[in-house]
Design a protein around this motif. Structure first.
Motif, mmCIF file in Angstrom:
data_model
loop_
_atom_site.group_PDB
_atom_site.id
_atom_site.type_symbol
_atom_site.label_atom_id
_atom_site.label_comp_id
_atom_site.label_asym_id
_atom_site.label_seq_id
_atom_site.Cartn_x
_atom_site.Cartn_y
_atom_site.Cartn_z
ATOM 1 N N LEU A 26 0.826 -1.207 0.000
ATOM 2 C CA LEU A 26 0.000 0.000 0.000
ATOM 3 C C LEU A 26 0.860 1.258 0.000
ATOM 4 C CD1 LEU A 26 -2.786 -1.053 2.547
ATOM 5 C CD2 LEU A 26 -2.983 -0.869 0.055
ATOM 6 N N PHE A 27 1.937 1.221 0.752
ATOM 7 C CA PHE A 27 2.883 2.348 0.815
ATOM 8 C C PHE A 27 3.460 2.629 -0.569
ATOM 9 C CE2 PHE A 27 7.279 3.820 1.434
ATOM 10 C CZ PHE A 27 7.071 4.932 2.235
ATOM 11 N N GLY A 28 3.927 1.573 -1.233
ATOM 12 C CA GLY A 28 4.478 1.740 -2.581
ATOM 13 C C GLY A 28 3.435 2.179 -3.581
ATOM 14 N N ALA A 29 2.233 1.617 -3.484
ATOM 15 C CA ALA A 29 1.164 1.974 -4.416
ATOM 16 C C ALA A 29 0.769 3.439 -4.272
ATOM 17 C CB ALA A 29 -0.052 1.076 -4.188
ATOM 18 N N ALA A 30 0.710 3.923 -3.030
ATOM 19 C CA ALA A 30 0.356 5.327 -2.805
ATOM 20 C C ALA A 30 1.397 6.253 -3.414
ATOM 21 C CB ALA A 30 0.220 5.591 -1.300
ATOM 22 N N ASN A 31 2.675 5.933 -3.225
ATOM 23 C CA ASN A 31 3.742 6.751 -3.801
ATOM 24 C C ASN A 31 3.712 6.722 -5.321
ATOM 25 O OD1 ASN A 31 6.121 8.008 -1.997
ATOM 26 N ND2 ASN A 31 5.119 6.342 -0.870
ATOM 27 N N LEU A 32 3.464 5.546 -5.881
ATOM 28 C CA LEU A 32 3.394 5.418 -7.336
ATOM 29 C C LEU A 32 2.232 6.223 -7.896
ATOM 30 C CD1 LEU A 32 4.464 4.108 -9.916
ATOM 31 C CD2 LEU A 32 2.969 2.146 -9.450
ATOM 32 N N VAL A 151 6.084 26.583 -6.266
ATOM 33 C CA VAL A 151 7.531 26.783 -6.221
ATOM 34 C C VAL A 151 8.104 26.089 -4.991
ATOM 35 C CG1 VAL A 151 9.392 28.477 -6.193
ATOM 36 C CG2 VAL A 151 7.252 29.005 -7.384
ATOM 37 N N THR A 152 8.804 24.983 -5.236
ATOM 38 C CA THR A 152 9.443 24.234 -4.164
ATOM 39 C C THR A 152 10.391 23.211 -4.801
ATOM 40 O OG1 THR A 152 9.066 22.914 -2.154
ATOM 41 C CG2 THR A 152 7.565 22.540 -4.010
ATOM 42 N N GLN A 153 10.990 22.352 -3.971
ATOM 43 C CA GLN A 153 11.976 21.406 -4.485
ATOM 44 C C GLN A 153 11.313 20.254 -5.258
ATOM 45 O OE1 GLN A 153 12.814 23.100 -1.470
ATOM 46 N NE2 GLN A 153 14.212 24.091 -2.902
ATOM 47 N N PRO A 154 12.061 19.616 -6.178
ATOM 48 C CA PRO A 154 11.497 18.522 -6.974
ATOM 49 C C PRO A 154 10.940 17.375 -6.144
ATOM 50 C CG PRO A 154 13.579 19.248 -7.923
ATOM 51 C CD PRO A 154 13.435 19.963 -6.614
ATOM 52 N N TRP A 155 11.589 17.056 -5.014
ATOM 53 C CA TRP A 155 11.096 15.954 -4.184
ATOM 54 C C TRP A 155 9.776 16.301 -3.486
ATOM 55 C CZ3 TRP A 155 10.963 18.183 0.561
ATOM 56 C CH2 TRP A 155 11.946 19.125 0.885
ATOM 57 N N HIS A 156 9.488 17.570 -3.335
ATOM 58 C CA HIS A 156 8.265 18.030 -2.672
ATOM 59 C C HIS A 156 7.117 18.227 -3.657
ATOM 60 C CE1 HIS A 156 6.269 21.461 -0.130
ATOM 61 N NE2 HIS A 156 5.641 20.308 0.043
ATOM 62 N N LEU A 157 7.446 18.479 -4.913
ATOM 63 C CA LEU A 157 6.435 18.855 -5.893
ATOM 64 C C LEU A 157 5.382 17.782 -6.174
ATOM 65 C CD1 LEU A 157 8.432 21.006 -8.465
ATOM 66 C CD2 LEU A 157 6.467 21.718 -7.084
ATOM 67 N N PRO A 158 5.719 16.489 -6.299
ATOM 68 C CA PRO A 158 4.649 15.513 -6.563
ATOM 69 C C PRO A 158 3.533 15.551 -5.526
ATOM 70 C CG PRO A 158 6.779 14.530 -6.994
ATOM 71 C CD PRO A 158 7.053 15.864 -6.362
ATOM 72 N N ARG A 159 3.893 15.630 -4.265
ATOM 73 C CA ARG A 159 2.871 15.679 -3.205
ATOM 74 C C ARG A 159 2.069 16.969 -3.281
ATOM 75 N NH1 ARG A 159 3.485 17.149 2.512
ATOM 76 N NH2 ARG A 159 5.754 17.229 2.182
ATOM 77 N N ALA A 160 2.768 18.092 -3.477
ATOM 78 C CA ALA A 160 2.068 19.378 -3.564
ATOM 79 C C ALA A 160 1.122 19.409 -4.760
ATOM 80 C CB ALA A 160 3.085 20.511 -3.656
ATOM 81 N N PHE A 193 7.008 8.835 3.121
ATOM 82 C CA PHE A 193 5.937 8.633 4.100
ATOM 83 C C PHE A 193 4.858 9.707 3.955
ATOM 84 C CE2 PHE A 193 9.026 5.918 6.277
ATOM 85 C CZ PHE A 193 8.211 4.888 6.707
ATOM 86 N N ALA A 194 5.271 10.948 3.702
ATOM 87 C CA ALA A 194 4.315 12.048 3.586
ATOM 88 C C ALA A 194 3.383 11.850 2.388
ATOM 89 C CB ALA A 194 5.058 13.375 3.458
ATOM 90 N N ARG A 195 3.907 11.320 1.281
ATOM 91 C CA ARG A 195 3.059 11.062 0.117
ATOM 92 C C ARG A 195 1.994 10.023 0.437
ATOM 93 N NH1 ARG A 195 8.191 10.174 -3.534
ATOM 94 N NH2 ARG A 195 8.972 12.318 -3.661
ATOM 95 N N ALA A 196 2.393 8.964 1.119
ATOM 96 C CA ALA A 196 1.425 7.934 1.497
ATOM 97 C C ALA A 196 0.370 8.494 2.436
ATOM 98 C CB ALA A 196 2.152 6.753 2.148
ATOM 99 N N MET A 197 0.783 9.318 3.394
ATOM 100 C CA MET A 197 -0.166 9.931 4.317
ATOM 101 C C MET A 197 -1.110 10.878 3.598
ATOM 102 S SD MET A 197 0.163 8.693 7.315
ATOM 103 C CE MET A 197 -0.769 9.924 8.232
ATOM 104 N N THR A 198 -0.612 11.544 2.562
ATOM 105 C CA THR A 198 -1.448 12.478 1.810
ATOM 106 C C THR A 198 -2.616 11.767 1.149
ATOM 107 O OG1 THR A 198 0.301 14.087 1.411
ATOM 108 C CG2 THR A 198 -1.467 14.008 -0.212
#
Length: 221
Positions: A26-32, A151-160, A193-198
């Protein structure tokens, strides 16, 4: 008796391992899901971002815990100022934490952007952007933002971007690249972890922002 205990222990072990495996899946699926849903909206070269009226700049501390300047913070402001100078963004919404008299992310960003020659009239401060989620919900519900560059870092942008899409904001991610290369391992792991929580915030427990307040539409030319 011993056989029963062994059998019970075997079933318990299998159950625990099954739960761990399910959690990882589930963790991986949420991130994907987050990555796949937003990859077409992320622009690695921020200067090539589409022209939009509003840019949302996400707050963070201007300094690291060690006291040295935070490269992520300065990259966000440098990128935001450059996008404004190029005419890619007309107005900046500076959203961050305002937890005390001694810690005020929006005001710090505002002052540092003034030093980068961005005029006061081109900036609005959101003092209740206590998280990425809160920032984007408030952008839509309080400030009436319908389209925006994030406007933020690449690692933050998918979640945002994922949150923005869920909240009805037509958004593009303008990557702010710090001068130092690479991403801190802790930051990278925390973001996974934050992406999965989102996904849970949006579709399971229906999270609400801590503060909303009255509508304050942005004053755009």
């Amino acid at each position: 008796m011993k056989r029963r205990w062994r059998r019970a222990a075997g079933w318990l072990t299998a159950l625990v391992l099954g739960l761990i495996l399910l959690t990882l899946v589930l963790f991986g699926a949420a991130n994907l899901w987050v990555w796949a849903a937003t990859r077409d909206r992320l622009v690695a070269d921020a200067t090539l971002c589409p022209r939009l009226e509003v840019g949302i700049v996400f707050g963070t501390s201007s300094r690291m815990r060690s006291g040295v300047p935070n490269p992520y913070y300065h990259a966000r402001l440098d990128t935001a100022a450059e996008l404004w100078r190029l005419g890619r963004i007309e107005h900046l919404l500076l959203s961050g934490d305002n937890r005390s008299l001694y810690y005020n992310e929006p005001v710090t960003m505002w002052r540092d952007l003034l030093a980068r020659h961005v005029p006061r009239s081109a900036m609005t401060l959101d003092y209740a952007g206590l998280s990425t989620f809160d920032t984007l919900v408030r952008a839509r519900e309080v400030f009436g933002v319908e389209q925006a560059a994030l406007v933020t870092q690449p690692w933050h942008l998918p979640r945002a971007l994922f949150i923005a899409q869920a909240e009805g904001i037509d958004a593009y991610g303008c990557a702010a690249m710090p001068e130092q290369a690479g991403v801190d391992r802790y930051v990278s792991l925390r973001e996974w972890f934050a992406r999965a929580m989102t996904v849970g915030d949006l579709y399971l427990w229906h999270r609400e922002p801590r503060f909303l307040g009255p509508k304050e539409p942005l004053l755009l030319d």
